[in-house]
Write an enzyme that holds these catalytic residues in place. Structure first.
Site, PDB file in Angstrom:
ATOM      1  N   ARG A 199      14.782 -47.923  83.284  1.00 16.55           N
ATOM      2  CA  ARG A 199      15.625 -49.057  83.670  1.00 16.55           C
ATOM      3  C   ARG A 199      16.446 -48.722  84.914  1.00 16.55           C
ATOM      4  NH1 ARG A 199      16.523 -53.978  82.343  1.00 16.55           N
ATOM      5  NH2 ARG A 199      15.097 -53.790  80.574  1.00 16.55           N
ATOM      6  N   SER A 206       7.236 -55.219  86.508  1.00 17.27           N
ATOM      7  CA  SER A 206       7.948 -54.139  87.181  1.00 17.27           C
ATOM      8  C   SER A 206       7.873 -52.844  86.399  1.00 17.27           C
ATOM      9  CB  SER A 206       9.425 -54.537  87.389  1.00 17.27           C
ATOM     10  OG  SER A 206       9.540 -55.626  88.274  1.00 17.27           O
ATOM     11  N   HIS A 239      14.104 -49.094  87.694  1.00 18.62           N
ATOM     12  CA  HIS A 239      13.905 -50.530  87.896  1.00 18.62           C
ATOM     13  C   HIS A 239      15.051 -51.133  88.696  1.00 18.62           C
ATOM     14  CE1 HIS A 239      14.346 -54.796  86.481  1.00 18.62           C
ATOM     15  NE2 HIS A 239      13.063 -54.809  86.759  1.00 18.62           N
TER      16      HIS A 239
END
Length: 213
Positions: free
Chosen positions: A43, A15, A46
């Site tokens: 993050r 990812s 994500h």
């Protein structure tokens, strides 16, 4: 039978590789300020699959370093929702001598909210401020909690302010940015408890790497 990746660490690595490639392809001139901010922003992307976060997260100077240092000193993190509390990696946090608390469902907050009357998130901030020790506030849902904190003459280690919504959310985050407090804030309406937790987790996951740099 369909074949797919089942190993969670591999899914996460893939990812982040995809995120990096998409940023390079769609924003070839984009540059992260530093590796710390890159870790946090990626993050959050994500967590949301939303690349707007490249542009809307505000970081006050040295705020990530201040949060790391506070965690290493055993600071307490206070969240405005149990969802943010649940999302933060408390095992990793405890490794550094820190902990996370949420008082929004505490009977004292419930009673205080009814008595004043204010939101339970506001009452939870009041409870947190009564406690001793260094504090980091992590708000992902309640603009009223953020406004309440800013009404007090206190200087926490830092504030993560990313409330989501249409009523007071954008204004509360702009007030945080203008306050001069050490903070990470989301400009505009976007945010959420999952974003707040992702920011803290990004800092926690990068700490071993930073300590060895």
């Amino acid at each position: 039978m369909r074949h797919y990746i089942q190993q969670p660490q591999q899914i996460e690595r893939n990812s982040f590789d995809i995120i990096s490639r998409l940023i390079s392809a769609s924003r070839p001139d984009y540059r992260f300020v530093d590796a710390d901010q890159e870790a946090v922003i990626k993050r959050v992307i994500h967590t949301t699959a939303d690349f707007d976060w490249l542009d809307i997260l505000y970081f006050s100077p040295a705020v990530l370093q201040r949060i790391r240092e506070g965690i290493l000193r055993g600071a307490t993190l206070y969240t405005d929702t149990t969802m943010a509390l649940s999302g933060i990696n408390k095992t990793r946090l405890a490794q550094y001598g820190s902990e996370c608390r949420c008082y929004v469902s505490d009977p004292r907050a419930v009673q205080g909210a009814k008595a004043q009357p204010i939101t339970r998130s506001m009452a939870a901030v009041d409870l947190a401020l009564q406690e001793a020790g260094e504090k980091i506030f992590v708000f992902g849902n309640a603009p009223t909690a953020l406004f309440r904190l800013l009404e007090h003459p206190v200087t926490p280690i830092a504030v993560v302010g990313v409330p989501v919504g249409f009523v007071g959310a954008e204004e509360s985050k702009q007030a945080l940015i203008n306050s001069g407090l050490n903070c990470i804030a989301a400009r505009g309406r976007k945010g959420g408890s999952n974003i707040a937790a992702a920011i803290i987790n990004a800092i926690l996951y990068r700490m071993p790497e930073v300590q060895h740099e």
